[in-house]
Design a protein around this motif. Structure first.
Motif, PDB file in Angstrom:
ATOM      1  N   PRO A 253       0.832  -1.204   0.000  1.00 35.72           N
ATOM      2  CA  PRO A 253       0.000   0.000   0.000  1.00 35.72           C
ATOM      3  C   PRO A 253       0.872   1.261   0.000  1.00 35.72           C
ATOM      4  O   PRO A 253       1.720   1.427   0.872  1.00 35.72           O
ATOM      5  CB  PRO A 253      -0.788  -0.084   1.309  1.00 35.72           C
ATOM      6  CG  PRO A 253      -0.563  -1.471   1.840  1.00 35.72           C
ATOM      7  CD  PRO A 253       0.771  -1.912   1.296  1.00 35.72           C
TER       8      PRO A 253
ATOM      9  N   THR B 286       5.909  -5.775  15.800  1.00 35.93           N
ATOM     10  CA  THR B 286       6.170  -4.481  15.165  1.00 35.93           C
ATOM     11  C   THR B 286       7.664  -4.171  15.140  1.00 35.93           C
ATOM     12  O   THR B 286       8.179  -3.624  14.160  1.00 35.93           O
ATOM     13  CB  THR B 286       5.403  -3.372  15.909  1.00 35.93           C
ATOM     14  OG1 THR B 286       4.016  -3.713  15.897  1.00 35.93           O
ATOM     15  CG2 THR B 286       5.588  -2.025  15.233  1.00 35.93           C
TER      16      THR B 286
ATOM     17  N   TYR C  39       9.419  -5.639  12.109  1.00 33.96           N
ATOM     18  CA  TYR C  39       9.202  -4.850  10.894  1.00 33.96           C
ATOM     19  C   TYR C  39      10.041  -3.579  10.945  1.00 33.96           C
ATOM     20  O   TYR C  39      10.684  -3.176   9.973  1.00 33.96           O
ATOM     21  CB  TYR C  39       7.713  -4.514  10.799  1.00 33.96           C
ATOM     22  CG  TYR C  39       7.277  -3.854   9.512  1.00 33.96           C
ATOM     23  CD1 TYR C  39       6.872  -4.616   8.420  1.00 33.96           C
ATOM     24  CD2 TYR C  39       7.249  -2.460   9.387  1.00 33.96           C
ATOM     25  CE1 TYR C  39       6.455  -4.011   7.244  1.00 33.96           C
ATOM     26  CE2 TYR C  39       6.834  -1.852   8.215  1.00 33.96           C
ATOM     27  CZ  TYR C  39       6.442  -2.636   7.145  1.00 33.96           C
ATOM     28  OH  TYR C  39       6.029  -2.035   5.980  1.00 33.96           O
TER      29      TYR C  39
END
Ligand code: HBI
Ligand code: FE
Length: 276
Positions: A115, A174, A177
Motif C-alpha cells: 500500500p 512491530t 518490521y
C-alpha cells in the motif's frame, strides 16, 4: 475488522490528512494522476537530494530496483510501476489514502501488494513529516520490493503478523518490521555497510548517520534480540541491526519458533537499544 466508514471518522478526528471517504473495502483507492506542478516539483526536489545519498549508501538491491522501476523524474504512475514490479518479484503496489488499519495492511502484504499513500508532503515538510506519505512509501519501500527474497519476507510477515499479535506479541512483531523493513542495514561478506530500510532511504539526515557515523550503534541481526529491543519513533534509532543477506532474514522468519519467542519474552522487560 474496522469498517472503512468508522476508520474514516477516526482519522478525521485525529486530523490525519488522507481522504478515507472514497476507499474500497480493502482501503485502496484509485490513484488519480492529477498532481499539480508544485507537487511534481516537490517530488523532484526530494528525489534529487536523496538520490545523491542513496548512490553511495543504499544496498545494490535498492539501487537496481530503483533503476528498473524509474521512480525519480516525476511522480510515478502506480499502474506502470506495478507492471514492472510484477515481472521482477511478483509484487505490485496499490494506492491508499494514508495509514490503514493493521489487518488490511497485513492482507495486502500477504498478497504481495504494497500500500502506497497517494498524497505527497509539502515544500515546507521536505525534512520531516509525521505520517507516512508517498515519498516515504514509494522512494523508501518500493525499490527493494523488487528483490524476490526480501519480497518473500514481507509476504510471510503479512501472513503471520496477525496471529503473532494475537499471542500478545504486538510490540515484538512491530519491532521486527521496524528494525528490518524500516531501519535495516546490510553488510554482505567482504562488502561495505549499506542501508535498505525505508525509514532510512527516505531520510536525508538519518541515512547518513546510520551508515557513516561513528556514533551509530550497529548490531548483528538476531531475530530474538530484534523482537526484544525497543525503538524510537521520532528520533534517530539508538541501534541498527545489520543483516548479512536477505536470505538470513527470510530464513530466520520462516524457521524460528516465533510463537515460542513471544511466549518467553512478552511479559519480560524489553532490551535497551543503547546497550545491546
Ligand atoms: N498503513 N499505509 C500504511 N502503511 C503502513 O506502514 C502501515 C499501515 N497500517 C498499519 C501498519 N503500518 C502497522 O501495523 C505496522 O506495524 C506494520
Ligand atoms: Fe514505512
Amino acid at each position: 475488522g474496522i469498517s472503512v466508514q468508522d476508520y474514516a471518522q477516526e482519522c478525521a478526528a485525529q486530523g490525519l490528512r488522507g481522504d478515507y471517504t472514497v476507499c474500497r473495502p480493502d482501503f485502496t483507492v484509485e490513484q488519480k494522476y492529477d498532481y499539480s506542478a508544485a507537487e511534481q516539483e516537490v517530488w523532484r526536489t526530494l528525489c534529487d537530494r536523496q538520490t545523491k545519498l542513496t548512490q553511495r549508501l543504499a544496498h545494490k538491491s535498492y539501487l537496481d530496483g530503483m533503476s528498473a522501476l524509474g521512480l525519480v523524474d516525476r511522480i510515478p504512475d502506480f499502474h506502470d510501476v506495478s507492471e514492472k514490479l510484477r515481472k521482477l518479484s511478483g509484487w505490485e503496489i496499490v494506492a491508499v489514502p494514508g495509514l490503514i488499519p493493521a489487518q488490511p495492511f497485513f492482507d495486502h502484504l500477504a498478497n504481495r501488494r504494497f500500500p502506497v499513500t497517494n498524497w505527497l508532503r509539502t515544500r515546507e515538510e521536505l525534512d520531516y513529516i509525521v505520517e507516512p506519505d508517498m515519498f516515504h512509501d514509494f522512494f523508501g519501500h518500493v525499490p527493494v520490493l523488487s528483490q524476490p527474497v526480501f519480497g518473500d519476507f514481507m509476504q510471510m510477515y503479512g501472513e503471520k503478523a496477525g496471529d503473532l499479535i494475537a499471542l500478545g506479541g504486538d510490540e515484538m512483531t512491530t519491532r521486527l518490521y521496524w528494525y528490518t523493513a524500516e531501519y535495516g542495514l546490510m553488510r554482505e561478506a567482504g562488502q561495505p555497510l549499506k542501508a535498505f530500510g525505508a525509514g532510512l532511504m527516505s531520510s536525508f539526515t538519518e541515512l547518513q548517520f546510520a551508515v557513516e557515523s561513528p556514533d551509530a550503534h550497529q548490531v548483528p541481526f538476531d531475530i530474538e534480540t530484534v523482537m526484544r529491543t525497543t525503538y524510537e519513533i521520532d528520533k534517530f534509532q539508538r541501534a541498527y541491526f545489520v543483516l548479512p543477506s536477505f536470505d538470513v532474514l527470510r530464513d530466520a522468519f520462516q524457521n524460528s519458533d516465533l510463537a515460542g519467542i513471544i511466549k518467553r519474552w512478552k511479559d519480560e522487560p524489553p532490551l535497551d537499544p543503547a546497550t545491546i
